[in-house]
Motif scaffolding. Structure first.
Motif, mmCIF file in Angstrom:
data_model
loop_
_atom_site.group_PDB
_atom_site.id
_atom_site.type_symbol
_atom_site.label_atom_id
_atom_site.label_comp_id
_atom_site.label_asym_id
_atom_site.label_seq_id
_atom_site.Cartn_x
_atom_site.Cartn_y
_atom_site.Cartn_z
ATOM 1 N N VAL A 1 0.875 -1.173 0.000
ATOM 2 C CA VAL A 1 0.000 0.000 0.000
ATOM 3 C C VAL A 1 0.913 1.223 0.000
ATOM 4 N N ILE A 2 0.927 1.956 -1.121
ATOM 5 C CA ILE A 2 1.832 3.101 -1.275
ATOM 6 C C ILE A 2 1.096 4.377 -0.869
ATOM 7 N N VAL A 3 1.689 5.131 0.027
ATOM 8 C CA VAL A 3 1.098 6.388 0.501
ATOM 9 C C VAL A 3 2.028 7.531 0.108
ATOM 10 N N PHE A 4 1.535 8.428 -0.752
ATOM 11 C CA PHE A 4 2.336 9.567 -1.204
ATOM 12 C C PHE A 4 2.096 10.791 -0.319
ATOM 13 N N ASP A 5 3.033 11.736 -0.412
ATOM 14 C CA ASP A 5 2.985 12.881 0.493
ATOM 15 C C ASP A 5 1.982 13.953 0.088
ATOM 16 N N ASP A 6 1.220 13.729 -0.979
ATOM 17 C CA ASP A 6 0.193 14.702 -1.349
ATOM 18 C C ASP A 6 -1.154 14.414 -0.678
ATOM 19 N N VAL A 7 -1.227 13.328 0.119
ATOM 20 C CA VAL A 7 -2.456 13.043 0.856
ATOM 21 C C VAL A 7 -2.254 13.388 2.321
ATOM 22 N N ASP A 8 -3.343 13.717 2.976
ATOM 23 C CA ASP A 8 -3.292 13.968 4.408
ATOM 24 C C ASP A 8 -2.965 12.656 5.110
ATOM 25 N N ALA B 1 9.304 3.707 -4.746
ATOM 26 C CA ALA B 1 8.099 3.068 -4.215
ATOM 27 C C ALA B 1 7.631 1.937 -5.121
ATOM 28 N N VAL B 2 7.631 2.176 -6.424
ATOM 29 C CA VAL B 2 7.209 1.143 -7.366
ATOM 30 C C VAL B 2 8.157 -0.054 -7.316
ATOM 31 N N ALA B 3 9.445 0.226 -7.261
ATOM 32 C CA ALA B 3 10.425 -0.865 -7.191
ATOM 33 C C ALA B 3 10.231 -1.689 -5.925
ATOM 34 N N MET B 4 9.973 -1.011 -4.812
ATOM 35 C CA MET B 4 9.742 -1.724 -3.550
ATOM 36 C C MET B 4 8.452 -2.542 -3.623
ATOM 37 N N ALA B 5 7.420 -1.963 -4.209
ATOM 38 C CA ALA B 5 6.147 -2.672 -4.306
ATOM 39 C C ALA B 5 6.297 -3.953 -5.117
ATOM 40 N N ASN B 6 7.106 -3.904 -6.164
ATOM 41 C CA ASN B 6 7.269 -5.060 -7.044
ATOM 42 C C ASN B 6 8.324 -6.046 -6.562
ATOM 43 N N VAL C 1 5.509 4.360 2.685
ATOM 44 C CA VAL C 1 5.047 5.726 2.968
ATOM 45 C C VAL C 1 6.150 6.727 2.643
ATOM 46 N N GLN C 2 5.794 7.760 1.869
ATOM 47 C CA GLN C 2 6.781 8.773 1.496
ATOM 48 C C GLN C 2 7.297 9.487 2.740
#
Length: 494
Positions: A252-259, A398-403, A287-288
């Motif tokens: 589950v990737i969480v970027f820094d543009d979300v609260d 993040a993508v590399a880690m997810a895969n 998580v970023q």
């Protein structure tokens, strides 16, 4: 229907029985026969006889469709007792089982609709030919279901198998057979002929025999990756079909543009629903770095606030794990993360509960922060209420880690940037990706993974079509005859 209507087939004299245990208390709630290879053979023979005598396969598709709709109505009328029975048997809170089982009728209605609307093709052919296709049922299909979503996962495959005119042998998890057995009188009331659906209540021996049986035309299996690997070998030997939903280690990737609070509260569902006992459970939170600390803080707060207790209490938000063995596995993995230097910010222990619940198989909602991709908790499927949180810096990282995992079932992406959400979803190697949500499913959405997470799809028209085989018919409609050896019609090879 009452919860006492859970009839299992008789076992031969002298055969064993199995105690079905309430995981909330460790107490026995029912005893069922312990079926093995001999009982599987008998069930398959009965299903084969029911198929070959054709009371089901020979029904006009419109009539089978009507019966599937009646099954949906019967399940809907029995939902309250079914969801309470499932909560008793697998320990999920009634709030979860109610929500899940209330959707089960949708799968029967969806596949009834596909059947009623089914078309086959007329294919283009050169010359005086009419070429068309027909679909035919496979025969006897085997469905092997897990303990975590017994009724829903059964409905996905059973509805498609029945719609196509097949007969079915079901082997539910040996730990959670009760709602599957309760479905038998529902099918009978809806008009499914005797013998069309058989249930065997056994463990590994029964499952192995079902996958190996020469009269099983297709296996649908939901379970562990090693179980799926063995089943794949067995079915491949006789060129039978197989669909398998296996293990997962969902990123589950969480970027820094979300609260970070919004993301933590939304994503907590992915980690802790079903006590984390789901193949698509969010178990790796990437998580970023700019929002990492705040995300860990909010996820920890949410985990600590989850009400753990009696699944039959509507106020309970998380129940037990399915068994003492599973709890031990989860505890060992959490301890390994702690030993490798990760930080436990919530849970990491057995909760202190009173009365009968003290004997149940509970484990606290757990958050493991400051993990790395090399730790066992970040790589192995935990199948428990454990969220592992790992920081990242860039989208590419993040993508590399997810895969970076042998599994590829599901993934989640939390971002408010439309371009990023679609770009990352496209880059993740997984069969299903959710953006700003998790575990969303519909009867029309094909469900299944890649790599070691399995093969094929459950649900959707892809699953529906896999329960039949396609026949092509070529009819010559010219008035003259063909005499290749007499010199007529030798301008082309047929």
């Amino acid at each position: 229907m009452t919860i006492t209507d859970t009839r299992a087939p008789e076992a031969p004299s002298g055969a064993g029985t199995r105690d079905i245990v309430n995981p909330s208390t460790g107490q026995v709630i029912r005893t069922v026969p312990e079926h093995g290879a001999a009982e599987v053979d008998s069930a398959v023979a009965a299903a084969k006889q029911a198929f070959e005598s054709a009371p089901w396969a020979s029904l006009h598709p419109s009539e089978r469709s009507r019966i599937l709709l009646r099954i949906a109505d019967e399940i809907e009328a029995s939902t309250e007792e079914l969801y309470r029975l499932e909560a008793l048997n697998n320990g999920r809170p009634v709030t979860e089982t109610r929500a899940q089982l209330s959707r089960v009728p949708e799968w029967f209605r969806y596949n009834a609709g596909l059947l009623a609307a089914q078309r086959t093709a007329v294919l283009p052919s050169d010359g005086p030919y009419l070429t068309y296709q027909r679909r035919a049922p496979l025969g006897v299909c085997g469905i092997i279901t897990p303990f975590n979503h017994p009724m829903l996962i059964l409905a996905r495959s059973l509805s498609a198998a029945l719609a196509n005119g097949n007969t079915v042998v079901v082997k539910p998890s040996e730990l959670t057979p009760l709602t599957t057995l309760a479905l038998l009188p529902i099918l009978e009331r809806a008009g499914v002929p005797d013998g069309v659906v058989q249930v065997v209540t056994g463990a590994a021996e029964a499952g192995r025999r079902l996958t190996e049986h020469p009269d099983i035309a297709k296996i649908t299996l939901t379970g562990g990756t090693e179980t799926g690997r063995s089943a794949a070998v067995a079915t491949a030997r006789r060129f039978a079909r197989m669909t398998a939903e296996l293990g997962g280690k969902t990123p589950v990737i969480v970027f820094d543009d979300v609260d970070p609070r919004e993301a933590a509260e939304g994503a907590a569902f992915s980690a802790f629903v079903a006590a984390g006992q789901s193949c698509v459970a969010g178990s790796r939170f990437l998580v970023q770095r700019d929002v990492y600390a705040a995300f860990v803080e909010h996820l920890t707060a949410r985990a600590l606030a989850i009400r753990v207790g009696d699944p039959t209490d509507p106020g309970t938000q998380m129940g037990p794990l399915i068994s003492a063995r599973q709890r031990g596995k989860v505890a060992d993995l959490v301890d390994s993360g702690r030993a490798e230097g990760a930080r436990i910010t919530a849970g990491g222990s057995v909760p202190d509960l009173d009365g009968d619940l003290a004997e149940g198989f509970f484990y606290s909602p757990t958050v493991i922060a400051d993990a790395t991709m090399r730790m066992g908790v970040a790589r192995e499927e935990i199948f428990g209420p454990v969220a592992v949180v790992i920081p990242f810096d860039t989208e590419e990282e993040a993508v590399a880690m997810a895969n970076d995992n042998p599994y590829g079932l599901g993934a989640g992406v939390w971002t408010h940037r439309l371009d990023r959400g679609h770009r990352v979803a496209d880059s993740i190697r997984a069969g299903m990706v959710w953006i700003n949500d998790h575990h969303r499913l519909e009867p029309s959405l094909p469900w299944g993974g890649i790599k070691e997470s399995g093969i094929g799809k459950d649900a959707g028209i892809e699953s529906f079509d896999e329960f039949s085989w396609l026949k092509t018919v070529v009819a010559r409609i010219a008035p003259d005859s063909v005499d290749w050896y007499g010199g007529a019609g030798t301008e082309r090879l047929n």
